[in-house]
Design an enzyme around this catalytic site. Structure first.
Site, short mmCIF file in Angstrom:
data_model
loop_
_atom_site.label_atom_id
_atom_site.label_comp_id
_atom_site.label_asym_id
_atom_site.label_seq_id
_atom_site.Cartn_x
_atom_site.Cartn_y
_atom_site.Cartn_z
CG ASP A 34 -2.17 0.84 1.06
OD1 ASP A 34 -3.26 0.26 0.97
OD2 ASP A 34 -2.06 2.09 1.00
CB ILE A 35 0.43 4.70 -1.02
CG1 ILE A 35 1.41 5.77 -1.44
CG2 ILE A 35 -0.77 5.27 -0.30
CD1 ILE A 35 0.85 6.71 -2.50
CE1 TYR A 142 -13.98 4.28 -8.02
CE2 TYR A 142 -16.34 4.01 -8.37
CZ TYR A 142 -15.13 3.52 -7.90
OH TYR A 142 -15.09 2.29 -7.30
P1 NAD Z 1 -10.08 1.88 -0.31
O1 NAD Z 1 -10.11 3.33 -0.61
O2 NAD Z 1 -10.65 1.39 0.96
O3 NAD Z 1 -8.58 1.34 -0.39
C1 NAD Z 1 -7.71 1.71 -1.42
C2 NAD Z 1 -6.28 1.58 -0.89
O4 NAD Z 1 -5.41 2.02 -1.94
C3 NAD Z 1 -6.01 2.45 0.33
O5 NAD Z 1 -5.48 1.67 1.39
C4 NAD Z 1 -4.98 3.47 -0.17
O6 NAD Z 1 -4.00 3.82 0.80
C5 NAD Z 1 -4.36 2.73 -1.34
N1 NAD Z 1 -3.78 3.64 -2.33
C6 NAD Z 1 -4.24 4.85 -2.74
N2 NAD Z 1 -3.41 5.38 -3.64
C7 NAD Z 1 -2.42 4.49 -3.83
C8 NAD Z 1 -1.27 4.48 -4.66
N3 NAD Z 1 -0.97 5.51 -5.46
N4 NAD Z 1 -0.47 3.39 -4.63
C9 NAD Z 1 -0.75 2.35 -3.79
N5 NAD Z 1 -1.81 2.32 -2.97
C10 NAD Z 1 -2.64 3.38 -3.00
O7 NAD Z 1 -10.75 1.12 -1.56
P2 NAD Z 1 -11.49 -0.28 -1.57
O8 NAD Z 1 -12.90 -0.03 -1.19
O9 NAD Z 1 -10.71 -1.29 -0.88
O10 NAD Z 1 -11.52 -0.53 -3.15
C11 NAD Z 1 -10.58 -1.35 -3.81
C12 NAD Z 1 -11.00 -1.45 -5.28
O11 NAD Z 1 -12.34 -1.95 -5.36
C13 NAD Z 1 -11.01 -0.10 -6.01
O12 NAD Z 1 -10.64 -0.32 -7.36
C14 NAD Z 1 -12.46 0.31 -5.98
O13 NAD Z 1 -12.80 1.14 -7.05
C15 NAD Z 1 -13.14 -1.04 -6.09
N6 NAD Z 1 -14.50 -1.04 -5.58
C16 NAD Z 1 -14.75 -0.86 -4.26
C17 NAD Z 1 -16.06 -0.86 -3.81
C18 NAD Z 1 -16.40 -0.68 -2.36
O14 NAD Z 1 -17.59 -0.51 -2.04
N7 NAD Z 1 -15.44 -0.73 -1.45
C19 NAD Z 1 -17.12 -1.02 -4.72
C20 NAD Z 1 -16.82 -1.14 -6.07
C21 NAD Z 1 -15.52 -1.19 -6.49
C1 AKB Z 2 -18.12 4.01 -4.26
O1 AKB Z 2 -19.20 4.33 -3.76
O2 AKB Z 2 -17.35 4.79 -4.83
C2 AKB Z 2 -17.75 2.55 -4.24
C3 AKB Z 2 -18.25 1.88 -5.48
C4 AKB Z 2 -19.63 1.37 -5.54
O3 AKB Z 2 -17.54 1.79 -6.45
N1 AKB Z 2 -18.27 1.97 -3.05
#
Ligand code: NAD
Ligand code: AKB
Length: 316
Positions: A34-35, A142
Site C-alpha cells: 500500500d502507499i 471515477y
Molecule cells: P479503499 O479506498 O478502501 O482502499 C484503497 C487503498 O489504496 C487504500 O489503502 C490506499 O492507501 C491505497 N492507495 C491509494 N493510492 C495508492 C497508490 N498511489 N499506490 C498504492 N496504494 C494506493 O478502496 P477499496 O474499497 O478497498 O476498493 C478497492 C477497489 O475496489 C477499487 O478499485 C475500488 O474502485 C473497487 N470497488 C470498491 C467498492 C467498495 O464498495 N469498497 C465497490 C466497487 C468497487
Molecule cells: C463508491 O461508492 O465509490 C464505491 C463503489 C460502488 O464503487 N463503493
C-alpha cells in the site's frame, strides 16, 4: 502454488482479502502493499508488507521480480466521492496505476484481478436489471476511470494474452475497515451509528436503490473468479455481481428489527446524491452465475445480523 501481490492492501477490501488469500495460499506467499506506512503495532500482523505507489511502475516491478509474483490483486484506487474532489489525481491513480500493473504483468507474466464498479455505468444505462453488456457513459471521473480500466484489461488480455479478470462490485458493506470515500459509504456508517447513537442522518434520499454486497461475498467472488476455468470466461474483466438492491430505508427497517428505537433522517448531499442517481438500481449478474458459478451467501437480513454482532464487539 500462487505467489500473490495485493496493492491497496490496507483499504476496505484489501484488509480482508489479504487475510483470506493468506489462509488459502499460505501466509508468506501473499505480499501486502500500500502507499501507507504501517504503525509499529501493525507491523507484525501485516508482514510481508511493502510500501509501493502504483503510479511508480519501478516500485511494482521490483517487488514482482524479488518475490517472483505470478498474480496481482490490484486494489489501489480512489473511490467515487473523493475522485470528484480531485479528478486528475483519480485519473492518475486509477488509470496510470492500472497501466503500470498491466505493463509489469506483461513483463513478468502475472495474472491480474482488477475491480470495476457499478460506477462504470451512467445515467443513460438502463437502471433496472442492468444488463452485462450495455451503454456505459458515466459522468463521474471515477466512472470514466472504471470504464477505461475495464477496456485496458480487455486490451492486455487480447493483445498480450495476460490473464486479466475483474468484477463490477456494488457498494460493499463491512465491519473491519471503514470505506475509503465512496458514494455507498452510508450503508456502512448506518450500522456504526445504529450501535453508537441509535440514529443516523443519511446523505442519500429515501428511495435511492443501489446494489450492495457483504464483504465475505465480495472476497469469495474475487477468489472464485481468479480460480475459475478460463475456458468458461466470456466476460473476463467486468462481471456484474450483486447480492441485494436496497434503499436507505430498507437497511434502516432491518436494523429496527434488532434496535426498535433506531431512527433515520435524511439530509441529501447533492454531489453523492447525483452520483447515486446515475448508477443502476439493480444489476443483472446472470453472466457471472453462468460463466463461473457466482452465488452470494448473504442477504440484507443475514448481513445485518452479522454486522451488528461484530460491530457490537468492536465498538464496546
Ligand atoms: P479503499 O479506498 O478502501 O482502499 C484503497 C487503498 O489504496 C487504500 O489503502 C490506499 O492507501 C491505497 N492507495 C491509494 N493510492 C495508492 C497508490 N498511489 N499506490 C498504492 N496504494 C494506493 O478502496 P477499496 O474499497 O478497498 O476498493 C478497492 C477497489 O475496489 C477499487 O478499485 C475500488 O474502485 C473497487 N470497488 C470498491 C467498492 C467498495 O464498495 N469498497 C465497490 C466497487 C468497487
Ligand atoms: C463508491 O461508492 O465509490 C464505491 C463503489 C460502488 O464503487 N463503493
Amino acid at each position: 502454488m500462487r505467489n500473490i501481490l495485493v496493492t491497496g492492501a490496507l483499504g476496505q477490501i484489501g484488509s480482508e482479502l489479504t487475510l483470506k488469500l493468506r489462509e488459502r495460499y499460505g501466509h508468506d506467499n501473499v505480499i501486502a502493499s500500500d502507499i501507507k506506512r504501517l504503525q509499529n503495532s501493525e507491523l507484525e500482523e501485516w508482514q510481508p508488507y511493502y510500501i509501493a505507489d502504483c503510479t511508480h511502475a519501478n516500485e511494482l516491478a521490483d517487488i514482482v521480480k524479488e518475490q517472483q509474483i505470478d498474480t496481482i490483486y490490484h486494489l489501489a484506487a480512489i473511490l467515487s466521492a473523493v475522485a470528484e474532489r480531485d479528478p486528475l489525481n483519480a485519473w492518475n491513480i486509477n488509470v496510470n496505476g492500472l497501466l503500470n500493473v498491466l505493463e509489469v504483468s506483461k513483463s513478468f507474466g502475472c495474472a491480474v484481478f482488477t475491480p470495476s464498479s457499478i460506477g462504470a455505468f451512467g445515467p443513460s444505462t438502463p437502471s433496472i436489471n442492468t444488463p452485462q453488456d450495455t451503454i456505459q457513459r458515466p459522468e463521474t471521473m471515477y466512472g470514466i476511470t472504471k470504464v477505461s480500466g475495464e477496456l485496458l484489461c480487455d486490451y492486455y488480455h487480447k493483445k498480450y494474452g495476460i490473464d486479466t479478470r475483474g468484477l463490477r462490485y456494488p457498494g460493499l458493506i463491512s465491519y473491519k475497515t471503514l470505506p475509503g470515500g465512496g458514494t455507498t459509504d452510508y450503508a456502512v456508517e448506518i450500522y456504526y451509528e445504529a450501535i453508537r447513537k441509535q440514529k443516523y442522518t443519511c446523505y442519500l434520499n429515501p428511495g435511492t436503490y443501489l446494489d450492495m454486497m457483504y464483504m465475505p461475498d465480495a472476497i469469495k467472488a474475487a477468489i472464485e473468479l481468479m480460480e475459475a476455468n478460463p475456458d468458461n470466461l466470456i466476460h473476463r474483466n467486468a462481471f456484474n455481481v450483486s447480492a441485494m438492491s436496497v434503499a436507505p430505508e430498507d437497511i434502516a427497517n432491518e436494523i429496527k428489527t434488532i434496535y426498535p428505537d433506531f431512527s433515520i433522517e435524511y439530509k441529501s448531499d447533492p454531489v453523492r446524491q447525483a452520483i447515486a442517481d446515475s448508477w443502476p438500481n439493480n444489476m443483472d449478474d446472470s453472466c457471472a452465475c453462468e460463466e463461473w458459478g457466482w452465488k452470494p451467501s448473504f442477504n440484507l437480513k443475514t448481513m445485518t445480523k452479522d454486522m451488528i454482532e461484530h460491530l457490537t464487539i468492536k465498538l464496546h
